[in-house]
Design an enzyme around this catalytic site. Structure first.
Site, PDB file in Angstrom:
ATOM      1  N   CYS A 266      11.599 -22.424  37.955  1.00  0.00           N
ATOM      2  CA  CYS A 266      12.604 -22.714  39.000  1.00  0.00           C
ATOM      3  C   CYS A 266      13.170 -24.123  38.868  1.00  0.00           C
ATOM      4  O   CYS A 266      14.322 -24.312  38.517  1.00  0.00           O
ATOM      5  CB  CYS A 266      11.972 -22.577  40.380  1.00  0.00           C
ATOM      6  SG  CYS A 266      11.232 -21.011  40.696  1.00  0.00           S
TER       7      CYS A 266
HETATM    8  N1  SAJ Z   1       6.181 -31.517  40.492  1.00  0.00           N
HETATM    9  C1  SAJ Z   1       6.126 -32.893  40.382  1.00  0.00           C
HETATM   10  N2  SAJ Z   1       6.122 -33.631  41.530  1.00  0.00           N
HETATM   11  C2  SAJ Z   1       6.186 -33.038  42.766  1.00  0.00           C
HETATM   12  C3  SAJ Z   1       6.246 -31.641  42.837  1.00  0.00           C
HETATM   13  C4  SAJ Z   1       6.242 -30.888  41.696  1.00  0.00           C
HETATM   14  O1  SAJ Z   1       6.079 -33.459  39.283  1.00  0.00           O
HETATM   15  O2  SAJ Z   1       6.152 -33.766  43.769  1.00  0.00           O
HETATM   16  C5  SAJ Z   1       6.199 -30.725  39.262  1.00  0.00           C
HETATM   17  C6  SAJ Z   1       5.034 -29.776  39.165  1.00  0.00           C
HETATM   18  O3  SAJ Z   1       3.959 -30.370  38.481  1.00  0.00           O
HETATM   19  C7  SAJ Z   1       5.627 -28.629  38.341  1.00  0.00           C
HETATM   20  C8  SAJ Z   1       7.095 -28.634  38.735  1.00  0.00           C
HETATM   21  O4  SAJ Z   1       7.363 -29.923  39.298  1.00  0.00           O
HETATM   22  O5  SAJ Z   1       5.521 -28.891  36.963  1.00  0.00           O
HETATM   23  C9  SAJ Z   1       7.457 -27.566  39.751  1.00  0.00           C
HETATM   24  O6  SAJ Z   1       6.539 -27.713  40.795  1.00  0.00           O
HETATM   25  P1  SAJ Z   1       6.735 -26.871  42.185  1.00  0.00           P
HETATM   26  O7  SAJ Z   1       5.643 -27.240  43.098  1.00  0.00           O
HETATM   27  O8  SAJ Z   1       8.112 -27.023  42.649  1.00  0.00           O
HETATM   28  O9  SAJ Z   1       6.407 -25.419  41.681  1.00  0.00           O
HETATM   29  P2  SAJ Z   1       7.314 -24.165  41.544  1.00  0.00           P
HETATM   30  O10 SAJ Z   1       8.229 -24.207  40.381  1.00  0.00           O
HETATM   31  O11 SAJ Z   1       6.387 -23.007  41.636  1.00  0.00           O
HETATM   32  O12 SAJ Z   1       8.241 -24.268  42.814  1.00  0.00           O
HETATM   33  C10 SAJ Z   1       8.206 -23.310  43.786  1.00  0.00           C
HETATM   34  C11 SAJ Z   1       9.650 -23.069  44.013  1.00  0.00           C
HETATM   35  N3  SAJ Z   1       9.828 -21.845  44.715  1.00  0.00           N
HETATM   36  C12 SAJ Z   1      10.913 -21.120  44.396  1.00  0.00           C
HETATM   37  O13 SAJ Z   1      11.759 -21.487  43.632  1.00  0.00           O
HETATM   38  C13 SAJ Z   1      11.019 -19.819  45.050  1.00  0.00           C
HETATM   39  C14 SAJ Z   1      10.284 -24.190  44.767  1.00  0.00           C
HETATM   40  O14 SAJ Z   1      11.523 -23.759  45.365  1.00  0.00           O
HETATM   41  C15 SAJ Z   1       9.456 -24.683  45.901  1.00  0.00           C
HETATM   42  O15 SAJ Z   1      10.071 -25.852  46.417  1.00  0.00           O
HETATM   43  C16 SAJ Z   1       8.075 -25.032  45.396  1.00  0.00           C
HETATM   44  O16 SAJ Z   1       7.533 -23.809  44.908  1.00  0.00           O
HETATM   45  C17 SAJ Z   1       7.214 -25.593  46.512  1.00  0.00           C
HETATM   46  O17 SAJ Z   1       7.760 -25.943  47.559  1.00  0.00           O
HETATM   47  O18 SAJ Z   1       6.027 -25.726  46.269  1.00  0.00           O
END
Ligand code: SAJ
Length: 430
Positions: A266
């Site tokens: 995403c």
């Molecule tokens: N990450 C960081 N710093 C942060 C948060 C995440 O480096 O503060 C990195 C994570 O390590 C990862 C990537 O970003 O590599 C994505 O992390 P994520 O927590 O956003 O995980 P996702 O991709 O599973 O995001 C999902 C998404 N859900 C959908 O698209 C339906 C996103 O929209 C949500 O915002 C996210 O979950 C969430 O809120 O946890």
């Protein structure tokens, strides 16, 4: 619609991955007869044997009692009332959107479309895709008119893999359609299976824009703290302490955390859909593009910390051995799509470093079958994913194995403890 009225209602879910499988299971739990269409007979067989292709205990358990028939034959589409498209929307190597899965599934659906059916797209796309790509294909293949003979809606998925609080049933959703009848049908369907709030958008384009906005918002916020981390490194400030401090403000601050990169299907992908679409209208999303380049550079920055740390112990880069712990893109899941770990590995190997890897959730993709094997004889370790198996490792674990360099790519370790033990500890911005 209550369970009774869902009884006997048939739906088809195209794509039984992280998005489609939980939706199919939920719809079957709510009384729908669910056909799942997948690309391979092997995957269909696995699901029909009630085995989840996704390592998620909640999915594995709920699949056992779900009434889903998985297959590869699109002809089942003609016998259902609702078709939900949950296929991936990745990007090509040049970061341009890859809509092939959406196009091919829309084509197959169109060939089997019947009057009165509702087609819902859950896959994340940029504004305009439903009206300029999906609808024309459905109309061309079926000979029907959208909004009249059949209906189209967009309800962007919001699955957060590994989240124990928010799930397919309780996550609030937004829905947009081409016209009111299709909107009402889609709202009625989702309200029959969700406990989360369902919000009606005034157009299908708005619904497409909501998801892209959510994820671009997250990407730029991560880029912001990644840039802070690089700056505070120079200033000798611990960025994690600063973010915790700023988080004490009870309003208008939303903490994000720096790391060795941004992975997943995403966050690192969706902004490119908006960047590419806006470009067609002569607008350059400079800010989104800059955020993407900051986040894309984090794996290389992390490898830079390894090289600098090896120099501190007078080790040449070439020929040094480094273990990369964690391949999935975030903690305690088994999804490695767009994972920064692979960028890190590539950058290490480009410098002649010998790399071993281990991820307990992805044993088949690790070079070593155990943590012990991965760290044996290495000069440095990079924690690329904050799996609980790695977070719990204390300084002694490393010292006993003569490992004196730990690069904490997820700032998930107790820096003070590691420094006090005499380990060369480097986090991201700390
Ligand atoms: N990450 C960081 N710093 C942060 C948060 C995440 O480096 O503060 C990195 C994570 O390590 C990862 C990537 O970003 O590599 C994505 O992390 P994520 O927590 O956003 O995980 P996702 O991709 O599973 O995001 C999902 C998404 N859900 C959908 O698209 C339906 C996103 O929209 C949500 O915002 C996210 O979950 C969430 O809120 O946890």
């Amino acid at each position: 619609m209550d369970m009774k009225s869902a009884k006997g209602k048939k739906i088809a879910v195209i794509g039984l991955g992280y998005v489609g499988l939980p939706l199919a299971i939920l719809a079957s739990k709510k009384g729908y007869d669910v056909y799942g269409i997948v690309r391979s007979e092997e995957k269909a067989k696995t699901i029909n044997e009630k085995k989840s292709p996704i390592a998620d205990s909640r999915i594995e358990t709920s699949l056992l009692s779900a009434n889903i028939l998985a297959g590869t034959d699109f002809s089942v589409v003609s016998g259902v009332s609702i078709i939900v498209i949950c296929v991936p929307t990745p990007v090509h190597h040049d970061y341009t959107p890859d809509l092939e899965p959406v196009i091919s599934s829309s084509t197959s659906i169109g060939k089997n479309l019947k009057k009165g059916q509702l087609v819902i797209l859950e896959s994340t796309v940029n504004p305009g895709v439903c009206e300029t790509i999906v609808v024309p294909i459905l109309e061309k293949e079926s000979g029907f008119e959208a909004g009249k003979d059949f209906f189209v809606a967009h309800c962007p998925e919001r699955i957060n893999p590994g989240d124990s609080q928010w799930n397919v049933e309780n996550i609030p959703r937004v829905i947009g359609s081409l016209e009111q009848k299709g909107l009402k049908k889609a709202v009625k369907f989702y309200r029959s299976i969700l406990t989360g709030m369902v919000t009606e958008m005034s157009s299908i384009k708005e619904a497409e824009a909501v998801k892209i906005t959510e994820n671009a918002f997250r990407d730029i916020n991560i880029a912001f703290v990644n840039e802070l981390a690089l700056s505070f490194d120079r200033l000798g400030i611990d960025v994690l302490n600063v973010i915790h401090g700023a988080s004490t403000k009870p309003f208008s601050f939303l903490p994000h955390y720096p790391g060795c990169g941004v992975g997943g299907h995403c966050i690192p992908v969706d902004p490119y859909y908006l960047i590419a679409y806006a470009k067609q209208f002569g607008f350059s999303h400079n800010f989104l593009s800059l955020a993407r380049s900051i986040n894309n550079a984090m794996p290389k920055r992390t490898v830079g910390y390894v090289v600098k740390s090896l120099q501190k112990i007078s080790r040449k880069t070439r020929g040094s051995k480094v273990a990369v712990l964690g391949l999935s893109y975030k903690a305690n899941i088994d999804d490695d799509r767009e994972s920064p770990s692979y960028q890190i590995i590539k950058e290490l190997e480009k410098r002649g470093i010998v790399v071993s890897t281990f991820d307990p959730n992805l044993p088949g993709k690790s070079t070593c079958t155990s943590l012990e094997a991965a760290v044996r004889g290495v000069h440095a370790v990079i924690i690329a994913t904050a799996h609980k198996a790695f977070v719990k490792l204390n300084p002694e674990f490393y010292l006993q194995r003569n490992i004196t360099i730990v690069i904490d790519g997820r700032n998930c370790l107790d820096k003070k403890k590691f420094v006090a033990a005499g380990i060369i500890y480097k986090g991201i911005g700390r």
